[in-house]
Design a protein around this motif. Structure first.
Motif, PDB file in Angstrom:
ATOM      1  N   VAL A 151       0.821  -1.206   0.000  1.00  0.00           N
ATOM      2  CA  VAL A 151       0.000   0.000   0.000  1.00  0.00           C
ATOM      3  C   VAL A 151       0.858   1.261   0.000  1.00  0.00           C
ATOM      4  CG1 VAL A 151      -1.552   1.369   1.459  1.00  0.00           C
ATOM      5  CG2 VAL A 151      -2.077  -1.009   0.999  1.00  0.00           C
ATOM      6  N   VAL A 152       1.866   1.292   0.841  1.00  0.00           N
ATOM      7  CA  VAL A 152       2.673   2.505   0.996  1.00  0.00           C
ATOM      8  C   VAL A 152       3.743   2.643  -0.072  1.00  0.00           C
ATOM      9  CG1 VAL A 152       2.281   2.569   3.475  1.00  0.00           C
ATOM     10  CG2 VAL A 152       4.233   1.312   2.591  1.00  0.00           C
ATOM     11  N   ASP A 153       3.868   1.679  -0.940  1.00  0.00           N
ATOM     12  CA  ASP A 153       4.906   1.714  -1.976  1.00  0.00           C
ATOM     13  C   ASP A 153       4.250   1.770  -3.347  1.00  0.00           C
ATOM     14  OD1 ASP A 153       7.303   1.604  -3.327  1.00  0.00           O
ATOM     15  OD2 ASP A 153       7.462  -0.589  -3.204  1.00  0.00           O
ATOM     16  N   PHE A 154       3.877   2.982  -3.781  1.00  0.00           N
ATOM     17  CA  PHE A 154       3.223   3.145  -5.077  1.00  0.00           C
ATOM     18  C   PHE A 154       4.269   3.075  -6.184  1.00  0.00           C
ATOM     19  CE2 PHE A 154       2.021   5.991  -8.579  1.00  0.00           C
ATOM     20  CZ  PHE A 154       0.861   5.367  -8.998  1.00  0.00           C
ATOM     21  N   GLN A 155       4.035   2.184  -7.159  1.00  0.00           N
ATOM     22  CA  GLN A 155       4.957   2.025  -8.273  1.00  0.00           C
ATOM     23  C   GLN A 155       4.318   2.387  -9.606  1.00  0.00           C
ATOM     24  OE1 GLN A 155       6.593  -1.931  -8.119  1.00  0.00           O
ATOM     25  NE2 GLN A 155       7.561  -1.609  -6.119  1.00  0.00           N
ATOM     26  N   SER A 156       3.099   1.899  -9.846  1.00  0.00           N
ATOM     27  CA  SER A 156       2.414   2.198 -11.094  1.00  0.00           C
ATOM     28  C   SER A 156       0.920   1.982 -10.911  1.00  0.00           C
ATOM     29  CB  SER A 156       2.941   1.318 -12.230  1.00  0.00           C
ATOM     30  OG  SER A 156       2.624  -0.038 -11.977  1.00  0.00           O
ATOM     31  N   THR A 157       0.169   2.528 -11.864  1.00  0.00           N
ATOM     32  CA  THR A 157      -1.289   2.380 -11.782  1.00  0.00           C
ATOM     33  C   THR A 157      -1.700   0.923 -11.912  1.00  0.00           C
ATOM     34  OG1 THR A 157      -1.602   4.590 -12.708  1.00  0.00           O
ATOM     35  CG2 THR A 157      -3.461   3.080 -12.828  1.00  0.00           C
ATOM     36  N   SER A 158      -1.029   0.205 -12.822  1.00  0.00           N
ATOM     37  CA  SER A 158      -1.399  -1.196 -13.047  1.00  0.00           C
ATOM     38  C   SER A 158      -1.162  -2.043 -11.802  1.00  0.00           C
ATOM     39  CB  SER A 158      -0.586  -1.752 -14.224  1.00  0.00           C
ATOM     40  OG  SER A 158       0.813  -1.667 -13.953  1.00  0.00           O
ATOM     41  N   LYS A 159      -0.065  -1.772 -11.081  1.00  0.00           N
ATOM     42  CA  LYS A 159       0.191  -2.524  -9.866  1.00  0.00           C
ATOM     43  C   LYS A 159      -0.795  -2.167  -8.757  1.00  0.00           C
ATOM     44  CE  LYS A 159       5.040  -3.660 -10.553  1.00  0.00           C
ATOM     45  NZ  LYS A 159       6.385  -3.694  -9.930  1.00  0.00           N
ATOM     46  N   THR A 160      -1.232  -0.900  -8.742  1.00  0.00           N
ATOM     47  CA  THR A 160      -2.227  -0.502  -7.748  1.00  0.00           C
ATOM     48  C   THR A 160      -3.569  -1.169  -8.035  1.00  0.00           C
ATOM     49  OG1 THR A 160      -1.114   1.635  -7.515  1.00  0.00           O
ATOM     50  CG2 THR A 160      -3.342   1.463  -6.654  1.00  0.00           C
ATOM     51  N   VAL A 161      -3.896  -1.315  -9.322  1.00  0.00           N
ATOM     52  CA  VAL A 161      -5.112  -2.039  -9.695  1.00  0.00           C
ATOM     53  C   VAL A 161      -5.013  -3.491  -9.233  1.00  0.00           C
ATOM     54  CG1 VAL A 161      -6.523  -2.850 -11.621  1.00  0.00           C
ATOM     55  CG2 VAL A 161      -5.614  -0.516 -11.637  1.00  0.00           C
ATOM     56  N   GLY A 162      -3.845  -4.069  -9.397  1.00  0.00           N
ATOM     57  CA  GLY A 162      -3.632  -5.432  -8.905  1.00  0.00           C
ATOM     58  C   GLY A 162      -3.754  -5.513  -7.393  1.00  0.00           C
ATOM     59  N   LEU A 163      -3.284  -4.453  -6.701  1.00  0.00           N
ATOM     60  CA  LEU A 163      -3.417  -4.414  -5.242  1.00  0.00           C
ATOM     61  C   LEU A 163      -4.887  -4.397  -4.838  1.00  0.00           C
ATOM     62  CD1 LEU A 163      -2.376  -3.997  -2.343  1.00  0.00           C
ATOM     63  CD2 LEU A 163      -2.246  -1.537  -2.845  1.00  0.00           C
ATOM     64  N   ALA A 164      -5.688  -3.613  -5.539  1.00  0.00           N
ATOM     65  CA  ALA A 164      -7.125  -3.568  -5.250  1.00  0.00           C
ATOM     66  C   ALA A 164      -7.760  -4.936  -5.435  1.00  0.00           C
ATOM     67  CB  ALA A 164      -7.802  -2.536  -6.152  1.00  0.00           C
ATOM     68  N   LYS A 165      -7.353  -5.649  -6.474  1.00  0.00           N
ATOM     69  CA  LYS A 165      -7.884  -6.988  -6.704  1.00  0.00           C
ATOM     70  C   LYS A 165      -7.492  -7.937  -5.584  1.00  0.00           C
ATOM     71  CE  LYS A 165      -7.935 -10.678 -10.155  1.00  0.00           C
ATOM     72  NZ  LYS A 165      -7.394 -11.139 -11.470  1.00  0.00           N
ATOM     73  N   GLU A 166      -6.243  -7.848  -5.132  1.00  0.00           N
ATOM     74  CA  GLU A 166      -5.773  -8.705  -4.041  1.00  0.00           C
ATOM     75  C   GLU A 166      -6.555  -8.418  -2.749  1.00  0.00           C
ATOM     76  OE1 GLU A 166      -3.495 -11.097  -3.771  1.00  0.00           O
ATOM     77  OE2 GLU A 166      -2.868 -11.111  -5.868  1.00  0.00           O
ATOM     78  N   ILE A 167      -6.783  -7.150  -2.468  1.00  0.00           N
ATOM     79  CA  ILE A 167      -7.525  -6.780  -1.256  1.00  0.00           C
ATOM     80  C   ILE A 167      -8.943  -7.333  -1.317  1.00  0.00           C
ATOM     81  CG2 ILE A 167      -8.510  -4.826   0.028  1.00  0.00           C
ATOM     82  CD1 ILE A 167      -6.033  -3.204  -0.721  1.00  0.00           C
TER      83      ILE A 167
END
Length: 496
Positions: A240-256
């Motif tokens: 969460v605290v390590d933003f790298q790219s939009t695509s990875k953040t979308v993947g983070l949302a899916k994981e959550i």
């Protein structure tokens, strides 16, 4: 007839015909005293009840054989458009002390007993007028040719009659003395009495109880998570605290989303371990847009998303919120209005230190762009008049210390109420009464506040029909105000 044209223009075009018509009558009484045809309440009623011949269309007859046309005897008021009729009747009920009660009752009965089918609002206004001007002894029912007797439906029981005769009662048919009424009843702050506004959120209480039970807010320590779920939640917190790219953040949302929906896990507890509110505003906006659900009626999951991502950020807000965060929040609240009420609006307004200007700006955007005015009116009713259990708050256990169960009245909160009024939200009489009580208590504290003065000016202007019986109290409140707005507010109050 010409002298009444301005008054009928008010009934036809004004958004607040009762108050404007009352003001026009006050001005016209003094202006017409020297004319040959003075304007009086009696002449106005005579005009409304003036008999006219109305042509009745007979659809069964052809145009050639329909002569001479059939006529029907009607009053002048019955020839007016339905909207004007209902407004005139509502005005007569509002200003009934100025008119003859007997004439008003006669007018209302004639309208109700007409041969033509009545419009719904005309019928309702006429019925209300008849109710407020009828004698409490029910003498008017004699016109219905009912047999009288001790066991009639309308007759009072003997014990009520005896009680009414032996004590000073609030109402002749209700054996309650003024001393037995508590403050809440006198001020109209009735429990579970939202009137028509309750239709906006019908069944919400039952749904909220189910949601709170499902989230297990009151007893979070009893929730047991599988070790594997705890391990995955801790790893997602670092993501969460390590933003790298939009695509990875979308993947983070899916994981959550997947982790919260897994069997053996509790989404409320899992989100508390992940701590998604630690993400920066851009990451939070991406998470918000990808953690939505398909149903707008869904309450549980959208509430959890809002209280775990957005609410903690706004509770700690001391500077204006970023545009990306506010835009994402407003769009999410549009899709999930009920969730925004319980997981965002209630917690923010019940903030322990009260709302400040940055929080006020965010709440105002949500109310204006995400909620219907009727929904806002219902929310204000619960906020101002509801009990503790009616102002239900959804938040993570770790943030409950930031929220109280009592409202803190700050200048920013008065700004918020002013924005709500300017948004054409019609507050209930209960809400208005509660606001009056609060400003009466806070008049000394905010005597030098321009924001408080601006709110009072807006309040008196927008809610004038509901303030007639509070004129003296509000005048005393304004007399404590030391700003240049006091004179303008007193001028508005004088016109009530």
């Amino acid at each position: 007839m010409e002298q009444w044209v301005p008054l009928f223009d008010i009934f036809l075009t004004s958004p607040t015909p009762e108050s404007e018509a009352s003001t026009w009558l006050n001005q016209s009484f003094s202006a017409s005293s020297s004319t040959s045809t003075p304007i009086t309440t009696g002449s106005f009623l005579s005009l409304l009840m003036k008999p006219l011949d109305s042509i009745v269309a007979d659809e069964s007859s052809s145009s050639s054989s329909a002569w001479p046309p059939c006529t029907n005897r009607v009053m002048f008021i019955q020839t007016l458009p339905n909207m004007v009729q209902s407004r005139v009747l509502s005005f007569l009920g509002f200003e009934r002390q100025r008119f003859s009660s007997r004439d008003l009752a006669k007018l209302a009965r004639t309208v109700l007993s007409g041969s033509q089918e009545l419009d719904f609002w005309v019928h309702r206004a006429a019925r209300n007028l008849l109710d407020v001007v009828s004698e409490s002894s029910y003498e008017w029912i004699s016109c219905l040719s009912l047999d009288s007797g001790e066991d009639e439906f309308e007759s009072l029981p003997g014990w009520l009659k005896d009680s009414a005769a032996s004590s000073d009662l609030v109402l002749p048919w209700l054996p309650i003395s003024p001393e037995e009424l508590d403050w809440r009843t006198v001020n109209g702050n009735y429990e579970n009495n939202y009137g028509s506004l309750s239709q906006v959120g019908e069944g919400e209480d039952e749904d909220m109880n189910d949601v709170l039970e499902e989230m297990n807010i009151d007893n979070p320590e009893s929730v047991h998570l599988e070790p594997e779920i705890k391990k995955r939640a801790v790893s997602l917190k670092a993501w969460v605290v390590d933003f790298q790219s939009t695509s990875k953040t979308v993947g983070l949302a899916k994981e959550i989303r997947e982790l919260c929906s897994e069997k053996g896990g509790d989404s409320f507890t899992v989100l508390g371990l992940i701590e998604p509110w630690l993400a920066d505003d851009e990451t939070a906006s991406i998470l918000l847009s990808h953690l939505t659900c398909g149903s707008e009626e869904e309450l549980t999951w959208p509430s959890q998303v809002l209280c775990s991502i957005i609410l903690p950020k706004l509770l700690a807000l001391e500077e204006p919120a970023s545009r990306v965060l506010v835009t994402a929040t407003v769009e999410y609240c549009k899709r999930h209005q009920r969730a925004s009420e319980y997981a965002l609006l209630f917690p923010l307004i019940l903030r322990r230190d009260g709302i400040n200007n940055p929080i006020y700006d965010v709440i105002t955007r949500i109310i204006k762009e995400s909620l219907h005015p009727a929904h806002v009116a219902s929310f204000c009713q619960k906020l101002l008049c509801g009990q503790k259990d009616e102002r239900k708050v959804i938040c993570l256990p770790c943030h409950q210390y930031l929220i109280t169960d009592k409202m803190v009245w700050t200048e920013s909160f008065f700004n918020l109420l002013q924005s709500i009024l300017n948004h054409n939200v019609h507050l209930s009489q209960n809400s208005v009464d509660q606001i009056i009580y609060q400003v009466q208590q806070l008049a000394e504290r905010f005597s030098n506040s321009l924001k408080f003065g601006n709110f009072l000016l807006c309040f008196v202007t927008k809610c004038s029909p509901s303030l007639k019986h509070h004129k003296l109290i509000l005048t005393r409140v304004v007399e404590h105000n030391k700003t240049f707005l006091a004179k303008s507010i007193l001028g508005k109050l004088a016109g009530l």
